[in-house]
Design an enzyme around this catalytic site. Structure first.
Site, mmCIF file in Angstrom:
data_model
loop_
_atom_site.group_PDB
_atom_site.id
_atom_site.type_symbol
_atom_site.label_atom_id
_atom_site.label_comp_id
_atom_site.label_asym_id
_atom_site.label_seq_id
_atom_site.Cartn_x
_atom_site.Cartn_y
_atom_site.Cartn_z
ATOM 1 N N VAL A 125 -3.680 1.465 3.055
ATOM 2 C CA VAL A 125 -4.955 1.360 3.763
ATOM 3 C C VAL A 125 -5.101 2.601 4.622
ATOM 4 C CG1 VAL A 125 -6.342 0.031 5.402
ATOM 5 C CG2 VAL A 125 -4.814 -1.158 3.808
ATOM 6 N N CYS A 126 -6.257 3.245 4.543
ATOM 7 C CA CYS A 126 -6.577 4.374 5.396
ATOM 8 C C CYS A 126 -5.530 5.485 5.269
ATOM 9 C CB CYS A 126 -6.709 3.878 6.838
ATOM 10 S SG CYS A 126 -7.576 4.998 7.958
#
Length: 338
Positions: A125-126
């Site tokens: 994520v990210c």
């Protein structure tokens, strides 16, 4: 390439009736929502009757114990030593400002490298995409990360095909997502892959979020993109008025009068502030209006959606969707509304 024994281990995880072990790596300075967003999605499965074993969710860190997030809240974790690499079905690495120090942590990076060839699925994520890239998992792959860091990821890893507009990207067993809340979309897509569209949609409804499974939607809505370009907010009120009157006659003369400018001055200023012509801006906002109507299924008839969004007829809407989203309205509804 994973060994045959690794393939057998992953197969056994799916067939022996045991829950799939889903491990999230925590580190000081991890973004809380990068962890809690996907975690809440996965945890919601506990309230649903599933056709197959669900997930056993674990939070791990180098030494275990309480790990501070970027907002000061703590995450209780187990030590990496308690989690055997070949027991993990899905590895998820969140992002956060602490990711840059993680690269210098040899023990954690070595553990991640041991998990990679064994896990059925690996994800980030990210800024977690950088950890996967450091470990070599993104070599030759398509990937996403937070829009602000897409150039850095691309420059640092030329063999990674960074997709700056994607909410998330799946390339084989490697999944990467954009910033923070995009982890929710990523987790919903994983649930859909494992348990089907109906269950993923049920989870999305329980969490009061949209199910955006293919990940092909931009990180920015049209309104956000225009606001980001128009830093002084010169046309914020105009955009709000356009949305409220989306089915009206929105020719340049009408918009210019609303903005208190001559048509020529308005057209030039609008392009300079937003990067779009007025006609393109109106069309983009109409696409966004139609997109939301299609997602929510407030209106079943596509022709009526076209009228409500100001296109006049469904053929004009179809051409606009192909220009802006690369899919037809009917295909968009099939993908994103369930």
């Amino acid at each position: 390439m994973p060994s045959n024994s690794a393939k057998l281990r992953r197969s056994a995880v799916r067939q022996d009736g045991a829950e799939r072990r889903l491990a999230m790596v925590a580190f000081p300075g991890v973004t809380l929502l990068d962890v809690s967003g996907p975690a809440q999605v996965f945890a919601e499965l506990g309230e649903i009757d599933l056709p197959a074993p669900g997930y056993a969710l674990s939070y791990v860190s180098k030494d275990g114990g309480l790990v501070p997030t970027d907002v000061g809240l703590m995450i209780d974790t187990a030590p990496l030593s308690t989690m055997k690499p070949d027991e993990i079905d899905t590895l998820l690495i969140p992002g956060g400002p602490g990711i840059w120090k993680l690269r210098q942590d040899e023990a954690v990076m070595r553990w991640i490298a041991q998990v990679l060839p064994n896990a059925r699925r690996i994800a980030s994520v990210c800024l977690g995409a950088f950890a996967l890239a450091w470990a070599g998992a993104l070599e030759g792959k398509r990937a996403a990360t937070h829009w602000r860091y897409c150039p850095r990821l691309q420059d640092s890893f030329p063999n990674v095909k960074v997709e700056p507009d994607a909410i998330f990207v799946q390339d084989g067993r490697v999944w990467t997502s954009a910033g923070v809340s995009a982890g929710i979309d990523l987790a919903l897509a994983m649930i859909e892959e494992d348990f089907g569209h109906t269950i993923a949609l049920d989870v999305a409804r329980r969490l009061v979020v949209f199910l955006k499974r293919p990940g092909g939607q931009s990180q920015f809505s049209t309104v956000l993109a225009a606001q980001a370009s128009d830093v002084e907010g010169r046309f914020s009120s105009l955009h709000a008025w356009i949305i409220e009157n989306i089915a009206s006659d929105l020719r340049v003369e009408t918009l210019a009068a609303k903005a208190g400018m001559s048509p020529r001055t308005f057209a030039r200023t609008y392009v300079n502030r937003t990067g779009m012509t007025p006609a393109h801006g109106v069309e983009a906002l109409r696409v966004e209006t139609a997109r939301l109507l299609l997602e929510s299924r407030q209106i079943d008839n596509v022709v009526e959606v076209a009228k409500r969004a100001g296109f006049g007829d469904d053929e004009r809407m179809r051409r606009a969707f192909l220009r802006h989203l690369g899919v037809s309205p009917s295909e968009y509804r099939r993908r994103f509304s369930g």
